[in-house]
Design a protein around this motif. Structure first.
Motif, short mmCIF file in Angstrom:
data_model
loop_
_atom_site.label_atom_id
_atom_site.label_comp_id
_atom_site.label_asym_id
_atom_site.label_seq_id
_atom_site.Cartn_x
_atom_site.Cartn_y
_atom_site.Cartn_z
N LYS A 222 -8.29 8.06 4.57
CA LYS A 222 -8.40 7.67 5.96
C LYS A 222 -8.11 8.96 6.70
CE LYS A 222 -7.01 2.88 5.87
NZ LYS A 222 -6.19 1.84 6.23
N GLU A 223 -7.41 9.92 5.96
CA GLU A 223 -7.14 11.14 6.63
C GLU A 223 -8.43 12.27 6.31
OE1 GLU A 223 -4.75 12.06 8.68
OE2 GLU A 223 -3.57 10.07 8.02
N GLY B 192 2.10 5.23 0.88
CA GLY B 192 2.27 6.01 2.01
C GLY B 192 3.05 5.23 3.10
N ASP C 203 -4.92 6.13 1.50
CA ASP C 203 -4.51 6.69 2.42
C ASP C 203 -4.83 8.24 2.72
OD1 ASP C 203 -2.85 4.44 2.94
OD2 ASP C 203 -1.25 5.21 1.51
N ARG D 151 0.91 -1.24 0.12
CA ARG D 151 0.11 0.02 0.09
C ARG D 151 0.85 1.16 -0.11
NH1 ARG D 151 -3.75 -0.11 5.06
NH2 ARG D 151 -4.51 1.57 4.18
N GLN E 176 1.15 -1.51 12.10
CA GLN E 176 1.02 -2.00 10.74
C GLN E 176 1.90 -3.11 10.26
OE1 GLN E 176 -1.17 -0.26 8.30
NE2 GLN E 176 -0.27 -1.92 6.84
N MET F 74 2.99 4.27 6.96
CA MET F 74 2.01 4.31 7.88
C MET F 74 2.81 3.90 9.26
SD MET F 74 -0.70 4.79 6.10
CE MET F 74 -1.85 4.34 7.47
N ILE G 31 2.51 12.87 2.33
CA ILE G 31 2.12 11.89 3.33
C ILE G 31 3.12 11.37 4.31
CG2 ILE G 31 1.30 9.49 3.76
CD1 ILE G 31 -0.35 9.52 1.35
N HIS H 279 -0.59 -4.43 2.37
CA HIS H 279 -1.92 -4.14 2.46
C HIS H 279 -2.89 -5.07 3.18
CE1 HIS H 279 -6.18 -3.08 0.57
NE2 HIS H 279 -5.64 -1.96 0.48
#
Length: 833
Positions: A494-495, A234, A491, A232, A241, A236, A747, A273
């Motif tokens: 989600k923000e 970005g 991502d 995925r 994660q 995290m 990000i 992911h």
């Protein structure tokens, strides 16, 4: 071949009305014909010679040679002799009283080993008597030969002055330089093989890692590593994660000149992911110390003991990152030089830039294969362009564009600037919900026809429309491709950056930008002459001459018939230029900024410009409504698995079937193939520049500048930097790969504990700059190129500098307004923080 031209009657009437003026002739000397066409040179120094044998001897031509012969010329009046060089023309009488519109236009015959053709055109009149009176029957004969081109060139060379010779030498030098560079790039590209590194399949788990030794690295500067798996984008939180860790390690052994051992370790963390079925390919380069062996280790950090399948390949590069960026910058600058100074067509400039970029990749050891290069092309965009071009080509047969032009003129009550504002506002509103390319494809033909009706210069109005199209496209999440990329990122969702929040915030800012742009546009166009300086008859006649000339230039005679057709086209231009000269002499320049008789003009225009095919119009409107509805539905309903390109292609197929198109070549001729090739070359060029680390370098330098700012001013400086870097970069390179590259950079920057910046202001600044920056240059946005291509097809093409002089100031102003909006809402009011 027969004379069937509906314009002949109009030409006869025009010449009949002009014949009453004494001292004016409807004929031009052969010198002028030669100067205009560069293809047709009449024999000079021959007068009153009816004997073809004497003609052959005076022309100094061998037996069997075809020459140009003209009969039926009338004496040139004295005032015309002063303007043009004196040439004695052959004269003769022919019986053409029985000639009709069905009379053969070409007659081939042979006289004393000289083959000639007789051409009949009733639009040529002589003296002051029209064709219908038959008092002066005119028949012009051309004898066409194999040395026509050489004769015309020899005649035209004598007219060149020193400046023309200098321009020609400069052109030859530029062509020679470009050809040498192309040959050099071709040699470099052919000297290195394709990158043929097979992908290695592997699997990692918390209990078992993977390691590989790279021993054939040699003295290379970079290691390019590519991995594919369920990743995925970005960066995290690695505490909660699941991720994999790739470690690249090289130890430089102790030697005679090195007293101690040097070691370099690079760590690359990639989040996984949750859905292991999704696959993503990632690429990263690592700087190495020397040619010593390299160890690549891959470890997984998971919450259970499952196995993660991966694939990996690596490539050794011979040039470091800074050198690659310099090479990419030189190539991009060279492409812009070719386009700005119009050395070559922009399509050829994009293709040459792609070749240079591919040659550079081959030199550094990263030459892509042909399959890879083809995969770089965005076929969805090309399919969208092709489908909409076919739809618009069929739509134009209905007369709907002329009808819309008259309605727009009526709505503006005959005033130019209210009409321009209405057109720009409608274009901006439509582009907020449709693709910018689709909007300009629908608006450009309407605007051109409207300007032709009102005797306006379409170029400036088209540039204004495309500028507001790019502004309006930034208002919603589906209006511009960068916005689509942003709202599609998981991502960012989600923000809190989803479709509704993104559209609401951007819509308010773009409305502010939009309404403040109209006064600036009026001020920018203050000294622009929107009206043509001549009457509409003269403007239309000049445009018709240009179209006929372009048609003649496209013919490359390979047979006798094709040569005859080209000669007829030149003769047609000769007639039109004769009429143009008469209209210009009698025209009194009277330019009115507002049409006082607009109501009467509207009534006349409504009688002239009607819907020509109502049945076809119903079919076109129905299919176009379905296509636009599918465009909307594709943005909101995820269950429809059709991209914009597929929708446009299917719509084109539907309309082709419903319209029952028999002459398919006419539709294909209206497709802008040069524009499609330009986009294909541009896609390859931008992806090759991305492979040369140019876009990554811009993102990394932007992040470093933001980190260097004090913390209390960091948010404001970050918004300003991201906004202007995005705007300027989008003016020079495609905003789609730039946006896709900058999103993970921003990000990571927001998640850096040392930076402490929110992600929303950075993303909004990226979207605002990437969309508004497309107005900076002609190739800054797809809509700009499409509009320029359609306008060029209609004979109103505008250059790079013409667009730059209007678009770049508008880009600066709109970005300033957008920056103030971002600073006021994000820094001052703390919205969405």
């Amino acid at each position: 071949m027969y004379l069937e031209n509906k314009n002949n009657l109009e030409m006869e009437m025009s010449q009949t009305s002009a014949a009453g003026h004494p001292g004016r002739s409807s004929l031009r000397t052969p010198e002028v014909v030669t100067g205009n066409f560069g293809e047709l040179c009449l024999l000079q120094g021959i007068s009153e010679r009816r004997n073809t044998q004497k003609l052959q001897q005076s022309a100094v031509l061998p037996s069997g040679q075809c020459v140009i012969h003209s009969d039926g010329f009338v004496p040139v009046p004295q005032e015309d002799r002063q303007n043009f060089s004196a040439v004695n023309l052959l004269r003769g009488k022919t019986n053409s009283a029985n000639l009709t519109e069905r009379s053969p236009l070409l007659r081939f015959s042979q006289d004393d080993s000289i083959t000639y053709m007789t051409l009949h055109d009733p639009t040529f009149v002589g003296g002051e008597e029209p064709w219908d009176n038959s008092s002066l029957d005119v028949e012009r004969r051309y004898r066409l030969g194999s040395e026509v081109t050489s004769l015309s060139r020899s005649c035209s060379v004598e007219k060149y002055d020193a400046l023309d010779n200098l321009n020609r030498n400069g052109k030859l030098m530029s062509i020679a330089t470009i050809f040498a560079i192309v040959v050099l790039c071709s040699l470099f590209f052919s000297m290195y093989p394709d990158r043929d590194n097979p992908w290695r399949m592997l699997a990692v788990s918390p209990a078992e890692s993977f390691a590989v030794n790279v021993t054939d690295f040699r003295d290379n500067a970079l290691l390019k590593l590519q991995v594919a798996g369920p990743f995925r984008s970005g960066m995290m939180d690695i505490i909660n994660q699941e991720y994999i860790l790739i470690q690249v390690e090289q130890t430089e052994q102790q030697g005679q000149r090195r007293r101690r051992i040097q070691q370099v370790i690079h760590n690359w963390t990639i989040p996984l992911h949750p859905d292991r079925s999704d696959a993503m390919q990632l690429t990263k380069t690592f700087e190495m110390l020397s040619s010593d062996p390299i160890v690549i280790t891959i470890q997984s950090f998971l919450q259970n003991e499952e196995v993660v399948p991966l694939s990996m390949t690596y490539q050794a590069l011979y040039v470091n990152k800074e050198t690659q960026v310099v090479i990419a910058g030189i190539i991009l600058a060279g492409v812009y030089v070719l386009i700005i100074f119009e050395i070559v067509h922009r399509t050829l400039a994009a293709m040459l830039g792609s070749l240079a970029a591919l040659a550079a990749l081959a030199v550094i050891g990263d030459r892509p294969s042909l399959v890879t290069v083809v995969e770089w092309i965005d076929y969805e965009t090309l399919a969208l362009l092709f489908g909409m071009m076919v739809l618009v080509a069929i739509f134009s047969e209905t007369g709907f564009f002329d009808y819309c032009a008259v309605k727009a003129y009526q709505l503006a009550r005959g005033k130019v600037w209210p009409m321009i504002i209405i057109l720009c506002l409608i274009a901006a509103i439509l582009s907020a919900f449709l693709d910018n390319v689709t909007t300009m494809m629908l608006f450009t033909p309407v605007t051109i026809r409207l300007c032709e009706v009102l005797n306006l210069d379409p170029r400036h109005i088209l540039i204004a429309e495309v500028i507001f199209t790019n502004i309006g496209g930034a208002a919603t999440a589906v209006g511009d491709p960068p916005n689509v990329i942003i709202v599609s990122n998981q991502d960012l969702r989600k923000e809190g950056i989803d479709f509704a929040s993104f559209t609401g915030y951007m819509f308010l800012g773009i409305c502010l930008v939009l309404f403040t742009s109209f006064p600036f546009l009026r001020m920018l166009y203050w000294n622009k002459k929107l009206y043509n300086k001549e009457s509409i008859e003269i403007v239309e006649l000049k445009h018709e001459i240009l179209v006929w000339k372009q048609t003649a230039q496209r013919i490359n005679p390979a047979s006798r018939e094709e040569t005859a057709v080209k000669c007829l086209l030149m003769q047609k231009v000769f007639n039109l230029e004769t009429l143009l000269r008469k209209l210009t002499r009698t025209f009194q320049r009277q330019i009115s900024q507002e049409d006082k008789n607009w109501e009467q003009n509207i009534q006349e225009l409504q009688k002239k410009h009607k819907i020509t095919d109502k049945v076809l119009l119903v079919k076109c409107v129905s299919v176009l409504n379905v296509v636009i509805f599918m465009f909307f539905l594709n943005s909101f309903v995820p269950s429809i698995h059709l991209d914009l390109g597929w929708i446009a292609i299917l719509g084109a197929l539907w309309l082709l079937v419903l319209a029952d198109i028999q002459d398919f070549e006419i539709i294909l001729h209206r497709v802008e193939w040069a524009t499609l090739l330009f986009f294909a070359g541009l896609f390859v060029l931008m992806e090759a520049l991305a492979q040369l680390q140019l876009i990554d370098y811009i993102g990394e330098q932007t992040a470093l500048l933001i980190k260097a700012v004090p913390e209390d001013q960091r948010l404001a400086i970050a918004i300003i930097l991201v906004m202007w870097v995005s705007a300027l970069a989008s003016s020079l390179i495609d905003n789609i790969p730039f946006t896709a590259t900058m999103i993970p950079v921003l990000i990571n920057l927001s998640q850096d504990a040392d930076v402490n910046l929110p992600i929303k202001p950075l993303i909004f600044a990226l979207a605002m700059g990437a969309c508004l920056g497309g107005n900076g240059t002609l190739i800054g946005a797809s809509a700009n190129v499409v509009c320029a291509g359609i306008a060029e097809q209609h004979g109103y093409g505008f250059s790079f500098m013409e667009f730059f002089k209007l678009g770049f100031p508008m880009m600066i102003m709109t970005c300033m307004i957008g920056m103030c909006y971002l600073l006021a809402t994000q820094v001052g009011l703390r919205w969405n923080m």
